[in-house]
Write an enzyme that holds these catalytic residues in place. Structure first.
Site, PDB file in Angstrom:
ATOM      1  CD  GLU A   1      -8.392   0.522   7.863  1.00  0.00           C
ATOM      2  OE1 GLU A   1      -8.753   0.000   6.786  1.00  0.00           O
ATOM      3  OE2 GLU A   1      -7.281   0.323   8.362  1.00  0.00           O
TER       4      GLU A   1
ATOM      5  CB  SER B   1      -8.262  -2.114   1.923  1.00  0.00           C
ATOM      6  OG  SER B   1      -8.405  -2.596   0.606  1.00  0.00           O
TER       7      SER B   1
ATOM      8  CE  LYS C   1      -0.253  -2.901  -7.531  1.00  0.00           C
ATOM      9  NZ  LYS C   1      -0.142  -1.437  -7.373  1.00  0.00           N
ATOM     10  N   PRO C   2       4.305  -1.992  -5.906  1.00  0.00           N
ATOM     11  CG  PRO C   2       5.723  -0.168  -6.331  1.00  0.00           C
ATOM     12  CD  PRO C   2       5.414  -1.578  -6.787  1.00  0.00           C
TER      13      PRO C   2
ATOM     14  CD  GLU D   1      -1.777   3.974 -11.012  1.00  0.00           C
ATOM     15  OE1 GLU D   1      -1.769   3.792 -12.224  1.00  0.00           O
ATOM     16  OE2 GLU D   1      -2.822   4.179 -10.363  1.00  0.00           O
TER      17      GLU D   1
ATOM     18  CD  GLU E   1       0.477  -8.779   8.256  1.00  0.00           C
ATOM     19  OE1 GLU E   1      -0.354  -8.291   9.051  1.00  0.00           O
ATOM     20  OE2 GLU E   1       1.188  -9.747   8.534  1.00  0.00           O
TER      21      GLU E   1
ATOM     22  N   PRO F   1       0.828  -1.222   0.000  1.00  0.00           N
ATOM     23  CG  PRO F   1       0.218  -0.765   2.237  1.00  0.00           C
ATOM     24  CD  PRO F   1       1.082  -1.677   1.389  1.00  0.00           C
ATOM     25  CD1 TRP F   2      -2.512   4.070  -1.035  1.00  0.00           C
ATOM     26  CD2 TRP F   2      -2.032   5.319   0.755  1.00  0.00           C
ATOM     27  NE1 TRP F   2      -3.682   4.251  -0.335  1.00  0.00           N
ATOM     28  CE2 TRP F   2      -3.412   5.027   0.772  1.00  0.00           C
ATOM     29  CE3 TRP F   2      -1.504   6.100   1.784  1.00  0.00           C
ATOM     30  CZ2 TRP F   2      -4.272   5.468   1.776  1.00  0.00           C
ATOM     31  CZ3 TRP F   2      -2.356   6.543   2.795  1.00  0.00           C
ATOM     32  CH2 TRP F   2      -3.717   6.225   2.786  1.00  0.00           C
TER      33      TRP F   2
ATOM     34  CB  CYS G   1      -2.944  -1.037   9.472  1.00  0.00           C
ATOM     35  SG  CYS G   1      -1.206  -1.429   9.733  1.00  0.00           S
TER      36      CYS G   1
HETATM   37  P1  NAP Z   1      -5.642  -1.023  -1.072  1.00  0.00           P
HETATM   38  O1  NAP Z   1      -6.529  -0.120  -1.812  1.00  0.00           O
HETATM   39  O2  NAP Z   1      -6.173  -2.332  -0.637  1.00  0.00           O
HETATM   40  O3  NAP Z   1      -4.351  -1.231  -2.003  1.00  0.00           O
HETATM   41  C1  NAP Z   1      -3.240  -1.998  -1.576  1.00  0.00           C
HETATM   42  C2  NAP Z   1      -2.498  -2.476  -2.804  1.00  0.00           C
HETATM   43  O4  NAP Z   1      -3.338  -3.363  -3.537  1.00  0.00           O
HETATM   44  C3  NAP Z   1      -2.101  -1.357  -3.762  1.00  0.00           C
HETATM   45  O5  NAP Z   1      -0.847  -1.646  -4.324  1.00  0.00           O
HETATM   46  C4  NAP Z   1      -3.200  -1.451  -4.821  1.00  0.00           C
HETATM   47  O6  NAP Z   1      -2.804  -0.915  -6.067  1.00  0.00           O
HETATM   48  C5  NAP Z   1      -3.379  -2.946  -4.895  1.00  0.00           C
HETATM   49  N1  NAP Z   1      -4.630  -3.410  -5.480  1.00  0.00           N
HETATM   50  C6  NAP Z   1      -5.813  -2.748  -5.602  1.00  0.00           C
HETATM   51  N2  NAP Z   1      -6.728  -3.535  -6.223  1.00  0.00           N
HETATM   52  C7  NAP Z   1      -6.124  -4.700  -6.508  1.00  0.00           C
HETATM   53  C8  NAP Z   1      -6.543  -5.913  -7.132  1.00  0.00           C
HETATM   54  N3  NAP Z   1      -7.778  -6.088  -7.584  1.00  0.00           N
HETATM   55  N4  NAP Z   1      -5.655  -6.926  -7.249  1.00  0.00           N
HETATM   56  C9  NAP Z   1      -4.401  -6.794  -6.783  1.00  0.00           C
HETATM   57  N5  NAP Z   1      -3.943  -5.660  -6.192  1.00  0.00           N
HETATM   58  C10 NAP Z   1      -4.798  -4.632  -6.031  1.00  0.00           C
HETATM   59  O7  NAP Z   1      -5.040  -0.343   0.240  1.00  0.00           O
HETATM   60  P2  NAP Z   1      -4.400   1.093   0.369  1.00  0.00           P
HETATM   61  O8  NAP Z   1      -5.493   2.093   0.271  1.00  0.00           O
HETATM   62  O9  NAP Z   1      -3.238   1.199  -0.541  1.00  0.00           O
HETATM   63  O10 NAP Z   1      -3.813   1.032   1.868  1.00  0.00           O
HETATM   64  C11 NAP Z   1      -4.584   1.279   2.980  1.00  0.00           C
HETATM   65  C12 NAP Z   1      -5.056  -0.020   3.610  1.00  0.00           C
HETATM   66  O11 NAP Z   1      -3.926  -0.835   3.920  1.00  0.00           O
HETATM   67  C13 NAP Z   1      -5.770   0.196   4.929  1.00  0.00           C
HETATM   68  O12 NAP Z   1      -6.885  -0.646   4.994  1.00  0.00           O
HETATM   69  C14 NAP Z   1      -4.729  -0.216   5.967  1.00  0.00           C
HETATM   70  O13 NAP Z   1      -5.260  -0.630   7.183  1.00  0.00           O
HETATM   71  C15 NAP Z   1      -4.034  -1.324   5.245  1.00  0.00           C
HETATM   72  N6  NAP Z   1      -2.705  -1.561   5.797  1.00  0.00           N
HETATM   73  C16 NAP Z   1      -2.507  -2.668   6.573  1.00  0.00           C
HETATM   74  C17 NAP Z   1      -1.267  -2.911   7.140  1.00  0.00           C
HETATM   75  C18 NAP Z   1      -1.032  -4.123   7.996  1.00  0.00           C
HETATM   76  O14 NAP Z   1       0.116  -4.399   8.300  1.00  0.00           O
HETATM   77  N7  NAP Z   1      -2.056  -4.852   8.406  1.00  0.00           N
HETATM   78  C19 NAP Z   1      -0.219  -2.020   6.915  1.00  0.00           C
HETATM   79  C20 NAP Z   1      -0.452  -0.913   6.106  1.00  0.00           C
HETATM   80  C21 NAP Z   1      -1.695  -0.691   5.552  1.00  0.00           C
HETATM   81  P3  NAP Z   1      -3.082   0.609  -6.481  1.00  0.00           P
HETATM   82  O15 NAP Z   1      -3.262   1.388  -5.235  1.00  0.00           O
HETATM   83  O16 NAP Z   1      -1.849   0.969  -7.227  1.00  0.00           O
HETATM   84  O17 NAP Z   1      -4.299   0.584  -7.345  1.00  0.00           O
END
Ligand code: NAP
Length: 497
Positions: A385, A233, A179-180, A182, A254, A154-155, A288
């Protein structure tokens, strides 16, 4: 990197070299200003095939290296990352808008320490003692690299999340395609470059940039990887798991969190107030494990709410490059609109906005620290969240009610309990359902200890020796020591011989 470098910056890192992939060009935006800081070429699903093939090709050499050889490369990577601190800090601050103080004192040194930890952990493979458990065989345990690992991050902490996933995999002898997000690819690309400079064989560590919907989905569902690890997420994590399940691939997830912050009536109130603000606002609440649900003893509740409101009102928002800035912007304007929408709906569900709830005028996606008190247990801000600088508070009546409210969530990533009573602390750590329970603190992490959740927060561990285990397969080798044709167990097959 500046906009002047735009034309030359490659989008991906495949086979030990920068690769300008054929996807659309993408601007990385500084959320504090709205200005572009870099432009990269995105990968296309076909580039994922090339990256996975590169990782597959590099696997035999890296998994066949001795633990000491792997450790030496990773140790060199830690040293190079340390020397590149200013670059990593600058990239992290410009692509996420996080305050330079946070990047300098938390993100980057924490990442370097984690790299250093896994350099050491590479030499500590664990297992049961070899022995003649059957009497007729010597049994031994082998630990073998799982293989090619696909990882998606995630970002919010781009460098740390990349390190948490990639380093244990490398220490175990796996090769990786990451893949980080975007919108935040820069430090992951730099990490791959530094790993190459440290002597990591070409193809062991590959980066493909692009959106989740196409590049992420192509990677998660790729037939030729052996494991898929994900941080992000909960809904996307479940999609990733489904894609990996089509091939029966091992997964580690995670996911989101909604951490309870429980303040018992014997707590040090000043410490709890300051801890709640720090725990809720770290990384602008885009964490998170952030403290999100304050569950406070009725007798302390009014003073806690007043105290948190006062400390929050003094928080300094501003230029992330300024060391005096406390709080940076949210990651995008769209994310700010989501956070603001949840806060605006809270009063209709009984919430009282004590402070904040305001997006300041001017550029960037800033949002004031926000405290919402008296919310109902069914309200959206209590259950879902928010991922912003928002703390939500409720009172509890007795210890049973405190534990019940803490556990009344689908998530289970982190929690804290604030008390001076050792028995209460023990009960909270035993009964709160979360992967980490802090006592009289909230947020600290350490490379030697695991991070990972329960329930809708996912499964598996990052950091620590436990995460190394995620990337190793256990093999039992059972060698006959009798040399007999007639083995004892053949009785079950042959009635007479
Ligand atoms: P996200 O929207 O779930 O995106 C995470 C990653 O998944 C990004 O690289 C995203 O790419 C990619 N992704 C999106 N759709 C996908 C698909 N259909 N198939 C494969 N990959 C896909 O999460 P975020 O908004 O970046 O991060 C926030 C979330 O991360 C929060 O819910 C937070 O709690 C969670 N988080 C959890 C932890 C932990 O250790 N538990 C740590 C940090 C964050 P793009 O964004 O490039 O589209």
């Amino acid at each position: 990197m500046t906009v002047a470098d735009i034309a030359t910056h490659p989008g991906s890192w495949i086979g030990g070299a920068p690769v300008t992939t054929g996807g659309p060009r993408h601007q990385v935006i500084n959320p504090a200003t709205g200005a572009p800081v870099a432009e990269i070429a995105l990968a296309q699903p076909g580039d994922v095939d090339a990256a996975v093939a590169s990782a597959r090709g590099a696997l035999p050499e890296w998994s066949g290296a001795t633990p000491a050889e792997r450790s030496a490369v990773l140790g060199k990577l830690a040293k190079l990352a340390d020397e590149a601190t200013s670059v990593l800090v600058a990239e992290e601050v410009s692509q996420t808008g996080k305050p330079v103080r946070l990047a300098t004192e938390f993100d980057v040194p924490g990442s370097i320490d984690n790299i250093d930890f896994f350099a050491g952990a590479a030499r500590h493979l664990e297992g049961k003692a070899s022995a003649e458990y059957s009497g007729d065989h010597t049994s031994s345990i082998r630990r073998e690299a799982v293989g090619v690992v696909a990882t998606i991050t995630p970002w919010n902490y781009p460098l740390q999340m990349a390190v948490w996933k990639v380093l244990p995999a490398l220490a175990a002898g796996c090769s990786v395609v990451i893949k980080p997000a975007e919108i935040t690819p820069l430090t992951t690309l730099t990490l791959a470059r530094l790993a190459s400079e440290a002597g990591l064989p070409d193809g062991v560590f590959n980066v493909v940039t692009g959106s989740g919907a196409d590049v992420g989905a192509a990677l998660a569902g790729h037939a030729d990887v052996d494991m898929v690890t994900f941080t992000g997420s909960t809904p996307v994590g479940r999609r990733v798991m489904l894609a990996a399940a089509a091939h029966g691939h091992r997964t580690q997830l995670e996911l989101g969190g909604k951490a309870p912050f429980v303040v018992f009536d014997d707590a040090d109130l000043d410490a709890a107030i300051q801890g709640a603000v720090a725990g809720a606002l770290i990384n602008t609440g885009q964490d998170c494990t952030a403290a999100t649900r304050a569950i406070v003893a009725r007798d302390l509740y009014d003073d806690f709410v007043a105290g948190v409101g006062e400390v929050m009102s003094k928080i300094v928002l501003g230029d992330p490059e300024d060391p005096d800035t406390d709080l940076g912007p949210l990651i995008t304007l769209a994310h700010r609109a989501k956070v603001a929408g949840m806060v605006e709906r809270a009063p209709s569900e009984g919430g009282r906005i004590v402070t904040g709830g305001v997006a300041p005028e001017g550029p960037g996606s800033f949002y004031r620290p926000t405290l919402i008190a008296d919310v109902s247990e069914q309200s959206e801000v209590w259950r879902d969240e928010i991922f912003g600088p928002v703390l939500v508070a409720r009172a509890f009546t007795d210890d049973d009610d405190a534990i019940r409210q803490a556990n009344d969530t689908k998530y289970g990533l982190a929690a804290s309990a604030w008390t001076r009573d050792v028995y209460r602390a023990q009960r909270a750590s035993r009964e709160i359902h979360a992967g980490c329970v802090w006592i009289n603190d909230h947020i600290p992490i350490i490379s030697e200890m695991p991070h990972g959740g329960f329930g809708a927060s996912g499964f598996g561990k990052d950091m620590s020796q436990y995460s190394l285990e995620e990337y190793l397969s256990i093999k039992h080798v059972m060698s006959d020591i009798t040399g007999a044709v007639d083995k004892d167990w053949h009785r079950t097959i042959f009635t007479k011989r």
